[in-house]
Write an enzyme that holds these catalytic residues in place. Structure first.
Site, PDB file in Angstrom:
ATOM      1  N   GLU A   7       0.857  -1.196   0.000  1.00  0.00           N
ATOM      2  CA  GLU A   7       0.000   0.000   0.000  1.00  0.00           C
ATOM      3  C   GLU A   7       0.883   1.232   0.000  1.00  0.00           C
ATOM      4  OE1 GLU A   7      -3.237   2.495   2.622  1.00  0.00           O
ATOM      5  OE2 GLU A   7      -2.779   0.453   3.252  1.00  0.00           O
ATOM      6  N   HIS A   9       1.644   4.846  -2.213  1.00  0.00           N
ATOM      7  CA  HIS A   9       0.798   5.680  -3.069  1.00  0.00           C
ATOM      8  C   HIS A   9       1.574   6.624  -3.968  1.00  0.00           C
ATOM      9  CE1 HIS A   9      -2.493   4.034  -0.896  1.00  0.00           C
ATOM     10  NE2 HIS A   9      -2.072   4.527   0.251  1.00  0.00           N
ATOM     11  N   HIS A 162      -9.322   1.114   0.131  1.00  0.00           N
ATOM     12  CA  HIS A 162      -8.632   2.223   0.793  1.00  0.00           C
ATOM     13  C   HIS A 162      -9.639   3.186   1.392  1.00  0.00           C
ATOM     14  CE1 HIS A 162      -6.135   5.796   1.372  1.00  0.00           C
ATOM     15  NE2 HIS A 162      -5.130   4.954   1.422  1.00  0.00           N
ATOM     16  N   ASP A 285       2.384   2.532   3.824  1.00  0.00           N
ATOM     17  CA  ASP A 285       1.494   3.663   3.547  1.00  0.00           C
ATOM     18  C   ASP A 285       2.283   4.900   3.134  1.00  0.00           C
ATOM     19  OD1 ASP A 285      -0.906   4.938   3.182  1.00  0.00           O
ATOM     20  OD2 ASP A 285      -1.377   5.176   5.297  1.00  0.00           O
TER      21      ASP A 285
END
Length: 329
Positions: A7, A9, A162, A285
């Protein structure tokens, strides 16, 4: 030990411009969180990102377009999604040992989204997709959106759910009354995001998606977006759900859970107690939870798992999950 963050981004300037063009920040306060140093890290898909990966100890990032992605855009999102996915594919081609991809989908156009997911998996070699909660005023279990889940199930492509900001009515009722900045933080990364994502998973289960598609695999971040901590209470819904399986079966058969940079061993233990050690995934993250000092590698080394479980958490579970992707054209 190879360490894969699933995860992690990114953002393109084109998507950010599209958000601005519809004044999305007025409806979704999280849009304002993507400026400044965070924006610089989000848009970079090259050496600076890799240097920070090396610093924290992460070998591979699985790239996904940050929330709220394309969930509030119309027909223009079809081309936007294609260009964002092509940009990720180019980054992977430049750094094939460092990046993987999750498909960005034009979710307001579900049939086109299903086709784009198929293109991303079968042509671009992506590992699944990420969805950011509600699509306009529709929850993810809405029948209009069923083609997306049909495509994911047929491709054996995992779906990462998400968080996104709750609807304004919910924000006004539960997350307001302080300063605008506190209200926005409370409704988003403080708490609201995570309730929203967990509820979307439960809605998929209660709507029968995991009965329709028994092999569909969904991923929740942040150690299960709160719902794992209430699994015993949620199981009481078996009395009224009318589903083919107990709720706990869907937790253990259809759900994977990832850390999202919340490096807390007791959270890991709770997640494993519900879904099993073979359904734990690693993630940082990035760039939201990025912390210097070898943070990712240190958590892996100190989380209390034995060698076999640590290898599974670090990379093995993800590799097993994505090994069955249907890539034949």
């Amino acid at each position: 030990m190879k360490l894969i963050g699933i995860e992690e981004h990114f953002l393109t300037q084109e998507v950010k411009n599209a958000w601005s063009a519809i004044s999305l920040e007025a409806a979704d306060p999280s849009v304002a969180f993507h400026g400044g140093p965070l924006e610089k890290r989000l848009v970079d898909l090259s050496q600076e990102r890799i240097a920070l990966m090396d610093e924290t100890g992460l070998d591979v990032q699985v790239l996904s377009l940050t929330t709220p992605a394309l969930h509030d855009l119309g027909r223009e999102s079809v081309d936007l999604a294609r260009r964002a996915n092509d940009a990720v594919a180019e980054a992977i081609a430049r750094h094939p040992n460092r990046f993987q991809g999750l498909a960005t989908l034009p979710v307001t156009m579900p049939d086109e989204a299903a086709l784009e997911l198929e293109r991303c998996v079968r042509t671009l070699g992506f590992k699944g997709t990420m969805l950011c909660g509600r699509v306009g005023n529709r929850n993810l279990d809405h029948l209009d959106l069923l083609p997306i889940f049909q495509s994911a199930a047929a491709l054996h492509a995992p779906v990462l759910l998400h968080p996104r900001a709750p609807d304004k009515v919910v924000r006004d009722a539960y997350y307001s009354g302080f300063s605008p900045m506190v209200d926005a933080a409370f409704a988003c990364f403080g708490l609201g995001w995570h309730y929203d994502a967990g509820i979307q998973f439960l809605r998929l289960a209660l709507a029968g998606h995991f009965d329709r598609f028994p092999d569909l695999q969904v991923i929740l971040g942040h150690w299960g977006e709160l719902v794992l901590f209430y699994a015993e209470r949620i199981a009481n819904m078996d009395r009224v759900s009318g589903l083919q399986q107990p709720m706990m079966t869907y937790f253990r058969r259809n759900l994977y859970v990832t850390a999202s940079g919340m490096f807390m061993p007791h959270y890991l233990e709770q997640a494993a107690r519900i879904v099993g050690y073979d359904r734990l995934l690693f993630s940082t993250d990035y760039p939201y939870q990025y912390r210097p000092g070898g943070d990712a590698r240190r958590f892996l080394n100190e989380c209390g798992l034995d060698q076999a479980a640590a290898c599974a958490f670090a990379h093995g579970n993800w590799e097993r999950l994505t090994a069955g992707l249907s890539t034949a054209s």
